[in-house]
Structures are given as structure tokens and as C-alpha cells.
Write a protein that holds these residues in place. Structure first.
Motif, PDB file in Angstrom:
ATOM      1  N   ARG A   9       0.826  -1.212   0.000  1.00 17.00           N
ATOM      2  CA  ARG A   9       0.000   0.000   0.000  1.00 17.00           C
ATOM      3  C   ARG A   9       0.858   1.259   0.000  1.00 17.00           C
ATOM      4  N   LEU A  10       1.808   1.327   0.903  1.00 16.85           N
ATOM      5  CA  LEU A  10       2.613   2.531   1.046  1.00 16.85           C
ATOM      6  C   LEU A  10       3.486   2.778  -0.182  1.00 16.85           C
ATOM      7  N   SER A  11       4.119   1.721  -0.677  1.00 18.26           N
ATOM      8  CA  SER A  11       5.024   1.902  -1.812  1.00 18.26           C
ATOM      9  C   SER A  11       4.269   2.233  -3.090  1.00 18.26           C
ATOM     10  N   SER A  12       3.140   1.567  -3.325  1.00 23.39           N
ATOM     11  CA  SER A  12       2.390   1.814  -4.560  1.00 23.39           C
ATOM     12  C   SER A  12       1.755   3.198  -4.566  1.00 23.39           C
ATOM     13  N   THR A  13       1.150   3.610  -3.453  1.00 28.52           N
ATOM     14  CA  THR A  13       0.514   4.927  -3.418  1.00 28.52           C
ATOM     15  C   THR A  13       1.545   6.048  -3.467  1.00 28.52           C
ATOM     16  N   THR A  14       2.678   5.856  -2.802  1.00 21.69           N
ATOM     17  CA  THR A  14       3.732   6.871  -2.851  1.00 21.69           C
ATOM     18  C   THR A  14       4.295   6.983  -4.263  1.00 21.69           C
ATOM     19  N   ARG A  15       4.494   5.841  -4.916  1.00 18.05           N
ATOM     20  CA  ARG A  15       5.008   5.841  -6.284  1.00 18.05           C
ATOM     21  C   ARG A  15       4.024   6.519  -7.227  1.00 18.05           C
ATOM     22  N   ALA A  16       2.724   6.240  -7.058  1.00 13.77           N
ATOM     23  CA  ALA A  16       1.711   6.860  -7.911  1.00 13.77           C
ATOM     24  C   ALA A  16       1.674   8.368  -7.701  1.00 13.77           C
ATOM     25  N   ALA A  17       1.735   8.801  -6.431  1.00  9.67           N
ATOM     26  CA  ALA A  17       1.720  10.237  -6.139  1.00  9.67           C
ATOM     27  C   ALA A  17       2.955  10.921  -6.723  1.00  9.67           C
ATOM     28  N   LEU A  18       4.118  10.254  -6.643  1.00  8.38           N
ATOM     29  CA  LEU A  18       5.343  10.821  -7.208  1.00  8.38           C
ATOM     30  C   LEU A  18       5.235  10.978  -8.719  1.00  8.38           C
ATOM     31  N   ALA A 108      10.568   7.734   6.575  1.00  6.42           N
ATOM     32  CA  ALA A 108      11.538   6.845   5.927  1.00  6.42           C
ATOM     33  C   ALA A 108      10.955   6.164   4.698  1.00  6.42           C
ATOM     34  N   PHE A 109       9.703   5.750   4.775  1.00  5.60           N
ATOM     35  CA  PHE A 109       9.128   5.014   3.646  1.00  5.60           C
ATOM     36  C   PHE A 109       8.962   5.901   2.411  1.00  5.60           C
ATOM     37  N   PRO A 110       8.284   7.047   2.521  1.00  9.41           N
ATOM     38  CA  PRO A 110       8.205   7.896   1.321  1.00  9.41           C
ATOM     39  C   PRO A 110       9.567   8.359   0.814  1.00  9.41           C
ATOM     40  N   ILE A 111      10.522   8.566   1.709  1.00  9.96           N
ATOM     41  CA  ILE A 111      11.872   8.946   1.282  1.00  9.96           C
ATOM     42  C   ILE A 111      12.515   7.802   0.493  1.00  9.96           C
ATOM     43  N   SER A 112      12.326   6.569   0.948  1.00  8.44           N
ATOM     44  CA  SER A 112      12.887   5.425   0.248  1.00  8.44           C
ATOM     45  C   SER A 112      12.345   5.319  -1.172  1.00  8.44           C
ATOM     46  N   VAL A 113      11.061   5.654  -1.349  1.00  6.37           N
ATOM     47  CA  VAL A 113      10.444   5.572  -2.678  1.00  6.37           C
ATOM     48  C   VAL A 113      10.875   6.739  -3.550  1.00  6.37           C
ATOM     49  N   THR A 114      10.754   7.950  -3.022  1.00  8.46           N
ATOM     50  CA  THR A 114      11.010   9.135  -3.844  1.00  8.46           C
ATOM     51  C   THR A 114      12.483   9.342  -4.164  1.00  8.46           C
ATOM     52  N   GLU A 115      13.379   8.961  -3.238  1.00  9.14           N
ATOM     53  CA  GLU A 115      14.809   9.163  -3.454  1.00  9.14           C
ATOM     54  C   GLU A 115      15.549   7.872  -3.765  1.00  9.14           C
ATOM     55  N   ASP A 116      14.796   6.761  -3.875  1.00  6.93           N
ATOM     56  CA  ASP A 116      15.361   5.458  -4.218  1.00  6.93           C
ATOM     57  C   ASP A 116      16.501   5.076  -3.269  1.00  6.93           C
ATOM     58  N   LYS A 118      17.923   2.847   0.151  1.00  9.84           N
ATOM     59  CA  LYS A 118      17.721   1.619   0.907  1.00  9.84           C
ATOM     60  C   LYS A 118      17.268   1.956   2.331  1.00  9.84           C
ATOM     61  N   ALA A 119      17.020   0.908   3.118  1.00 10.27           N
ATOM     62  CA  ALA A 119      16.364   1.083   4.412  1.00 10.27           C
ATOM     63  C   ALA A 119      17.107   2.020   5.356  1.00 10.27           C
ATOM     64  N   ARG A 120      18.352   1.719   5.684  1.00 13.21           N
ATOM     65  CA  ARG A 120      19.060   2.525   6.674  1.00 13.21           C
ATOM     66  C   ARG A 120      19.315   3.960   6.210  1.00 13.21           C
ATOM     67  N   PRO A 121      19.756   4.205   4.957  1.00 12.86           N
ATOM     68  CA  PRO A 121      19.882   5.602   4.517  1.00 12.86           C
ATOM     69  C   PRO A 121      18.561   6.358   4.565  1.00 12.86           C
ATOM     70  N   ALA A 122      17.463   5.674   4.236  1.00 13.48           N
ATOM     71  CA  ALA A 122      16.153   6.330   4.289  1.00 13.48           C
ATOM     72  C   ALA A 122      15.780   6.683   5.726  1.00 13.48           C
ATOM     73  N   MET A 123      16.112   5.811   6.675  1.00  9.42           N
ATOM     74  CA  MET A 123      15.827   6.089   8.086  1.00  9.42           C
ATOM     75  C   MET A 123      16.665   7.263   8.587  1.00  9.42           C
ATOM     76  N   ASP A 124      17.927   7.309   8.189  1.00  8.72           N
ATOM     77  CA  ASP A 124      18.787   8.429   8.589  1.00  8.72           C
ATOM     78  C   ASP A 124      18.263   9.748   8.009  1.00  8.72           C
ATOM     79  N   ARG A 125      17.834   9.705   6.765  1.00  4.90           N
ATOM     80  CA  ARG A 125      17.296  10.914   6.122  1.00  4.90           C
ATOM     81  C   ARG A 125      15.999  11.354   6.792  1.00  4.90           C
ATOM     82  N   SER A 126      15.166  10.395   7.161  1.00  5.20           N
ATOM     83  CA  SER A 126      13.917  10.710   7.852  1.00  5.20           C
ATOM     84  C   SER A 126      14.187  11.351   9.206  1.00  5.20           C
ATOM     85  N   SER A 127      15.202  10.868   9.899  1.00  2.00           N
ATOM     86  CA  SER A 127      15.539  11.412  11.209  1.00  2.00           C
ATOM     87  C   SER A 127      15.869  12.898  11.131  1.00  2.00           C
TER      88      SER A 127
END
Length: 203
Positions: A9-18, A108-116, A118-127
Motif C-alpha cells: 500500500r505505502l510503496s504503490s501509493t507513494t510511487r503513484a503520487a510521485l 523513511a518510507f516515502p523517502i525510500s520511494v522518492t529518493e530510491d 535503501k532502508a538505513r539511509p532512508a531512516m537516517d534521512r527521515s531522522s
């Protein structure tokens, strides 16, 4: 099961919105296809967020409970109420810590989709990106949670009436037979998944 549903749900809707935000065409097939291709990354991201936000604080609470039990059994002149009070205070503090960590990684999740990422870099960016807006994030997610509960109740109520009718021939609430209890649990799970996957993206 809900983890898998959330990943799609999160990845598909974020990808569609992007895609729409970039002026590109977006289709259900394309959005869910993207979610499937990166499924392992998104599942791992959700697992990491849950571990840091909830699993570690819960294990900390269990450990504190064990230590409090040992301390209470040893005695030392302190009453049982004192140790219960200390335990409750620590558990509440761990709950607040869990929510704070969860809000820290909420983007972290929308960042992972929009900026492509991986998990830990997306979490650091979200922080870093969530600083200063975590109260607003909490209010928004709380609103979504309340809306989910309302929609689930609206769908569940007539389903419960039908189950009562088929079980005892009446719409009144009563104790269900064991078989109908399983049917109700399965129906509740199906409704919850449908709401999270198809209804929640609408708002």
C-alpha cells in the motif's frame, strides 16, 4: 499479513503520487509493479522501523519487569506498591520513547520511494527531515488511524448483524457458536486489510 499489506500500500501509493507530481502517467498496474520489484527493500524497512520503535522498548519493559520482580522479592524495606509504581513509570517512559522513535522514522518510507534509498539511509534521512514537524506528523497519523477505525466499524457493523442472524436467526447480540467466531475473526481481518490497502490511500 498487515506488514505485507502495508508494504504494497505505502510503496504503490507513494510511487503513484510521485509520478503524478512529476507530470507522468500513473496506473494501478505500474504502481503495484514498482512495489513488487522493490518488495524486499520495503519489507526490510518496515521491519527495522518496528524493531527500533516497538520491539526494543517492549523487550526493555520485559527486562525491567523481571528486574523489578527480583528487587521486590529481595525486599530491602521497600513495599510492593513502590516497585509497581516504578515499573509503571518506566513502562510509560518506554512507550513515549517508542512513539518518539516511530515519529523520527515516519518519513523513511516515502523517502525510500522518492529518493530510491535503501532502508538505513532512508531512516537516517527521515531522522533529519522530521525535526521540528514530529508533532504535526503525529496529529496526521492519529487522524488517519481514527478514520480507519471509523471505516472498519461502518463495514464491520452490518457484517456482525448478518453473522448474528445466520447463527441464531436474530439480529440481537449474543454468544456466537465456535464456528461463527472463526468466521467473524476472518471477516474482521479481511475488512481491515481491504481498508488499509484500498480505502486508506484515498485520504
Amino acid at each position: 499479513v498487515t506488514l505485507v499489506a502495508d508494504a504494497f500500500r505505502l510503496s504503490s501509493t507513494t510511487r503513484a503520487a510521485l509520478s503524478l507530481n512529476n507530470g507522468e502517467a500513473s496506473t494501478i498496474r505500474g504502481a503495484y509493479g514498482y512495489a513488487w520489484r522493490h518488495f524486499s527493500r520495503f519489507i526490510w524497512l518496515l521491519v527495522l522501523v518496528d524493531v527500533f520503535s516497538w520491539v526494543i522498548p517492549i523487550l526493555g519493559g520485559v527486562l525491567v519487569g523481571i528486574l523489578m520482580g527480583i528487587a521486590a522479592s529481595v525486599g530491602g524495606g521497600l513495599g510492593q506498591r513502590f516497585w509497581v509504581g516504578v515499573f509503571v513509570a518506566i513502562v510509560l517512559a518506554l512507550m513515549v520513547l517508542g512513539v518518539w522513535i516511530w515519529l523520527r522514522y515516519a518519513l523513511a518510507f516515502p523517502i525510500s520511494v522518492t529518493e530510491d534509498l535503501k532502508a538505513r539511509p532512508a531512516m537516517d534521512r527521515s531522522s533529519s527531515m522530521s525535526k521540528g514537524i514530529r508533532v504535526r506528523i503525529f496529529a496526521l497519523l492519529l487522524l488517519v488511524y481514527v478514520l480507519n477505525l471509523a471505516v472498519i466499524w461502518i463495514l464491520q457493523f452490518p457484517a456482525d448483524l448478518m453473522i448474528n442472524f445466520f447463527d441464531h436467526g436474530t439480529l440481537a447480540t449474543h454468544t456466537l457458536n465456535p464456528g461463527m467466531v472463526q468466521v467473524k475473526l476472518g471477516l474482521t481481518l479481511a475488512i481491515t486489510l481491504l481498508v488499509r490497502v484500498f480505502v486508506q490511500p484515498l485520504y
